[in-house]
Design a protein around this motif. Sequence first.
Motif, PDB file in Angstrom:
ATOM      1  N   THR A  25      12.211  -9.211  -2.898  1.00  0.00           N
ATOM      2  CA  THR A  25      13.055  -8.605  -1.874  1.00  0.00           C
ATOM      3  C   THR A  25      13.664  -7.323  -2.428  1.00  0.00           C
ATOM      4  O   THR A  25      14.378  -7.353  -3.436  1.00  0.00           O
ATOM      5  N   ILE A  26      13.356  -6.212  -1.788  1.00  0.00           N
ATOM      6  CA  ILE A  26      13.857  -4.914  -2.213  1.00  0.00           C
ATOM      7  C   ILE A  26      15.059  -4.567  -1.341  1.00  0.00           C
ATOM      8  O   ILE A  26      14.953  -4.479  -0.120  1.00  0.00           O
ATOM      9  N   LYS A  27      16.200  -4.335  -1.960  1.00  0.00           N
ATOM     10  CA  LYS A  27      17.411  -4.016  -1.203  1.00  0.00           C
ATOM     11  C   LYS A  27      17.646  -2.505  -1.189  1.00  0.00           C
ATOM     12  O   LYS A  27      17.542  -1.860  -0.162  1.00  0.00           O
ATOM     13  N   ASN A  28      17.991  -1.929  -2.322  1.00  0.00           N
ATOM     14  CA  ASN A  28      18.240  -0.497  -2.395  1.00  0.00           C
ATOM     15  C   ASN A  28      16.940   0.266  -2.631  1.00  0.00           C
ATOM     16  O   ASN A  28      15.926  -0.323  -3.010  1.00  0.00           O
ATOM     17  N   ARG A  29      16.956   1.566  -2.398  1.00  0.00           N
ATOM     18  CA  ARG A  29      15.751   2.383  -2.534  1.00  0.00           C
ATOM     19  C   ARG A  29      15.157   2.216  -3.927  1.00  0.00           C
ATOM     20  O   ARG A  29      15.828   2.436  -4.938  1.00  0.00           O
ATOM     21  N   THR A  30      13.894   1.803  -3.959  1.00  0.00           N
ATOM     22  CA  THR A  30      13.209   1.460  -5.204  1.00  0.00           C
ATOM     23  C   THR A  30      11.771   1.958  -5.137  1.00  0.00           C
ATOM     24  O   THR A  30      11.085   1.769  -4.138  1.00  0.00           O
ATOM     25  N   ILE A  31      11.306   2.593  -6.215  1.00  0.00           N
ATOM     26  CA  ILE A  31       9.899   2.954  -6.305  1.00  0.00           C
ATOM     27  C   ILE A  31       9.120   1.728  -6.746  1.00  0.00           C
ATOM     28  O   ILE A  31       9.483   1.064  -7.729  1.00  0.00           O
ATOM     29  N   VAL A  32       8.040   1.416  -6.032  1.00  0.00           N
ATOM     30  CA  VAL A  32       7.149   0.313  -6.396  1.00  0.00           C
ATOM     31  C   VAL A  32       5.771   0.885  -6.661  1.00  0.00           C
ATOM     32  O   VAL A  32       5.171   1.523  -5.788  1.00  0.00           O
ATOM     33  N   LEU A  33       5.268   0.693  -7.877  1.00  0.00           N
ATOM     34  CA  LEU A  33       3.935   1.144  -8.296  1.00  0.00           C
ATOM     35  C   LEU A  33       3.068  -0.076  -8.535  1.00  0.00           C
ATOM     36  O   LEU A  33       3.438  -0.965  -9.305  1.00  0.00           O
ATOM     37  N   ASN A  34       1.915  -0.124  -7.885  1.00  0.00           N
ATOM     38  CA  ASN A  34       0.988  -1.240  -8.051  1.00  0.00           C
ATOM     39  C   ASN A  34      -0.009  -0.933  -9.164  1.00  0.00           C
ATOM     40  O   ASN A  34      -0.784   0.026  -9.060  1.00  0.00           O
ATOM     41  N   LEU A  35      -0.016  -1.732 -10.222  1.00  0.00           N
ATOM     42  CA  LEU A  35      -0.964  -1.559 -11.320  1.00  0.00           C
ATOM     43  C   LEU A  35      -2.147  -2.519 -11.224  1.00  0.00           C
ATOM     44  O   LEU A  35      -3.071  -2.433 -12.026  1.00  0.00           O
ATOM     45  N   SER A  36      -2.123  -3.396 -10.250  1.00  0.00           N
ATOM     46  CA  SER A  36      -3.155  -4.428 -10.132  1.00  0.00           C
ATOM     47  C   SER A  36      -4.243  -4.023  -9.148  1.00  0.00           C
ATOM     48  O   SER A  36      -4.004  -3.230  -8.216  1.00  0.00           O
ATOM     49  N   GLU A  37      -5.417  -4.567  -9.333  1.00  0.00           N
ATOM     50  CA  GLU A  37      -6.481  -4.388  -8.342  1.00  0.00           C
ATOM     51  C   GLU A  37      -6.170  -5.134  -7.057  1.00  0.00           C
ATOM     52  O   GLU A  37      -6.746  -4.835  -6.005  1.00  0.00           O
ATOM     53  N   ASN A  38      -5.278  -6.115  -7.114  1.00  0.00           N
ATOM     54  CA  ASN A  38      -4.873  -6.850  -5.918  1.00  0.00           C
ATOM     55  C   ASN A  38      -3.837  -6.049  -5.139  1.00  0.00           C
ATOM     56  O   ASN A  38      -2.834  -5.603  -5.715  1.00  0.00           O
ATOM     57  N   PRO A  39      -4.029  -5.838  -3.851  1.00  0.00           N
ATOM     58  CA  PRO A  39      -3.070  -5.055  -3.074  1.00  0.00           C
ATOM     59  C   PRO A  39      -1.734  -5.770  -2.932  1.00  0.00           C
ATOM     60  O   PRO A  39      -1.673  -7.002  -2.884  1.00  0.00           O
ATOM     61  N   ILE A  40      -0.669  -4.979  -2.886  1.00  0.00           N
ATOM     62  CA  ILE A  40       0.658  -5.488  -2.554  1.00  0.00           C
ATOM     63  C   ILE A  40       0.839  -5.378  -1.040  1.00  0.00           C
ATOM     64  O   ILE A  40       0.513  -4.353  -0.443  1.00  0.00           O
ATOM     65  N   ILE A  42       3.147  -5.091   2.265  1.00  0.00           N
ATOM     66  CA  ILE A  42       4.464  -4.642   2.722  1.00  0.00           C
ATOM     67  C   ILE A  42       4.420  -4.621   4.241  1.00  0.00           C
ATOM     68  O   ILE A  42       3.831  -3.718   4.837  1.00  0.00           O
ATOM     69  N   ARG A  43       4.992  -5.632   4.855  1.00  0.00           N
ATOM     70  CA  ARG A  43       4.890  -5.824   6.300  1.00  0.00           C
ATOM     71  C   ARG A  43       3.408  -5.791   6.705  1.00  0.00           C
ATOM     72  O   ARG A  43       2.617  -6.579   6.207  1.00  0.00           O
ATOM     73  N   GLU A  44       3.020  -4.874   7.583  1.00  0.00           N
ATOM     74  CA  GLU A  44       1.633  -4.850   8.043  1.00  0.00           C
ATOM     75  C   GLU A  44       0.760  -3.928   7.196  1.00  0.00           C
ATOM     76  O   GLU A  44      -0.405  -3.669   7.541  1.00  0.00           O
ATOM     77  N   GLN A  45       1.291  -3.420   6.078  1.00  0.00           N
ATOM     78  CA  GLN A  45       0.546  -2.458   5.278  1.00  0.00           C
ATOM     79  C   GLN A  45       0.271  -3.004   3.881  1.00  0.00           C
ATOM     80  O   GLN A  45       0.863  -3.997   3.456  1.00  0.00           O
ATOM     81  N   THR A  46      -0.623  -2.312   3.156  1.00  0.00           N
ATOM     82  CA  THR A  46      -0.930  -2.709   1.790  1.00  0.00           C
ATOM     83  C   THR A  46      -0.790  -1.504   0.870  1.00  0.00           C
ATOM     84  O   THR A  46      -0.961  -0.359   1.278  1.00  0.00           O
ATOM     85  N   LEU A  47      -0.458  -1.804  -0.372  1.00  0.00           N
ATOM     86  CA  LEU A  47      -0.335  -0.799  -1.424  1.00  0.00           C
ATOM     87  C   LEU A  47      -1.425  -1.080  -2.439  1.00  0.00           C
ATOM     88  O   LEU A  47      -1.417  -2.104  -3.112  1.00  0.00           O
ATOM     89  N   ALA A  48      -2.399  -0.164  -2.543  1.00  0.00           N
ATOM     90  CA  ALA A  48      -3.559  -0.364  -3.410  1.00  0.00           C
ATOM     91  C   ALA A  48      -3.206  -0.058  -4.865  1.00  0.00           C
ATOM     92  O   ALA A  48      -2.122   0.432  -5.185  1.00  0.00           O
ATOM     93  N   GLN A  49      -4.156  -0.336  -5.746  1.00  0.00           N
ATOM     94  CA  GLN A  49      -3.962  -0.082  -7.175  1.00  0.00           C
ATOM     95  C   GLN A  49      -3.664   1.404  -7.419  1.00  0.00           C
ATOM     96  O   GLN A  49      -4.314   2.292  -6.860  1.00  0.00           O
ATOM     97  N   PHE A  50      -2.660   1.658  -8.243  1.00  0.00           N
ATOM     98  CA  PHE A  50      -2.212   3.006  -8.630  1.00  0.00           C
ATOM     99  C   PHE A  50      -1.634   3.793  -7.460  1.00  0.00           C
ATOM    100  O   PHE A  50      -1.522   5.018  -7.541  1.00  0.00           O
ATOM    101  N   GLN A  51      -1.247   3.111  -6.403  1.00  0.00           N
ATOM    102  CA  GLN A  51      -0.457   3.734  -5.355  1.00  0.00           C
ATOM    103  C   GLN A  51       0.998   3.324  -5.526  1.00  0.00           C
ATOM    104  O   GLN A  51       1.305   2.251  -6.054  1.00  0.00           O
ATOM    105  N   SER A  52       1.897   4.189  -5.063  1.00  0.00           N
ATOM    106  CA  SER A  52       3.324   3.877  -5.143  1.00  0.00           C
ATOM    107  C   SER A  52       4.025   4.390  -3.902  1.00  0.00           C
ATOM    108  O   SER A  52       3.561   5.329  -3.245  1.00  0.00           O
ATOM    109  N   VAL A  53       5.155   3.768  -3.582  1.00  0.00           N
ATOM    110  CA  VAL A  53       5.986   4.161  -2.447  1.00  0.00           C
ATOM    111  C   VAL A  53       7.443   3.880  -2.810  1.00  0.00           C
ATOM    112  O   VAL A  53       7.736   3.189  -3.789  1.00  0.00           O
ATOM    113  N   ILE A  54       8.350   4.423  -1.989  1.00  0.00           N
ATOM    114  CA  ILE A  54       9.763   4.057  -2.073  1.00  0.00           C
ATOM    115  C   ILE A  54      10.040   3.018  -0.988  1.00  0.00           C
ATOM    116  O   ILE A  54       9.753   3.256   0.191  1.00  0.00           O
TER     117      ILE A  54
END
Length: 222
Positions: A25-40, A42-54
């Motif tokens: 659970t992310i509360k305050n603004r946080t950068i999330v970087l995915n280092l895994s081949e497995n997507p993260i 986030i609601r209806e979206q995915t974060l691929a390997q070596f992608q990052s978002v706030i």
Amino acid sequence: MPVLTLSIGDPFYQIHVVTDEACATIKNRTIVLNLSENPINIREQTLAQFQSVILRDVSAENLSHAVLIEGLDDHPNEAALMEQVRATWPSAFDVRQEERLRGVGHYMSPKVWVGQYGFTVYHSATIPLKVGLHKEHDFCPVPGFREVHTQIAGFGKMQQCREKDVSTLYLEEPMAPGSTHRPMYDAEGNYPWHQFETITPSIFMAVEMLPDGATPPAEGVQ
């Protein structure tokens, strides 16, 4: 949650490596970087390997191997923050003794290795930075070295060139807070001539990934 807190952001940012976590659970603004081949997820979206978002006020699911950078809103005065960074961290030239870094306003935190992953935070102060085009990473003699950079504060651009000459530039990727440039290495770990260039004074995190057969230096291993 299996979390390892890294000291490299101290005292400015809180940086955590998260592994094998079903939901965070992310509360305050946080950068999330995915280092895994497995997507993260986030609601209806995915974060691929070596992608990052706030992220803010949302859950991230399926964190196999991720980096979380917190404290983005702790520094309303960015110029004051970077002045404090320069007073705290040594210059990259003093640490690395690379000639291309001599006289450049480029500062770095201690480097920490977690397994085959090395983490460092850099502050680039001068505009233009002119840190120097490079494509070799001599400390890793085994083919297959990988590296990406995640922007934390300020704006920059990752540049790729055909030759060791900025006039041969063929690809330029903007770097804004929360973004990670696309991997630029090929399957064998070969790099083009490349460099990070400042648009404004910047802070970014470098993630270095050693291939099998390469051994991280003992200093800074967690």
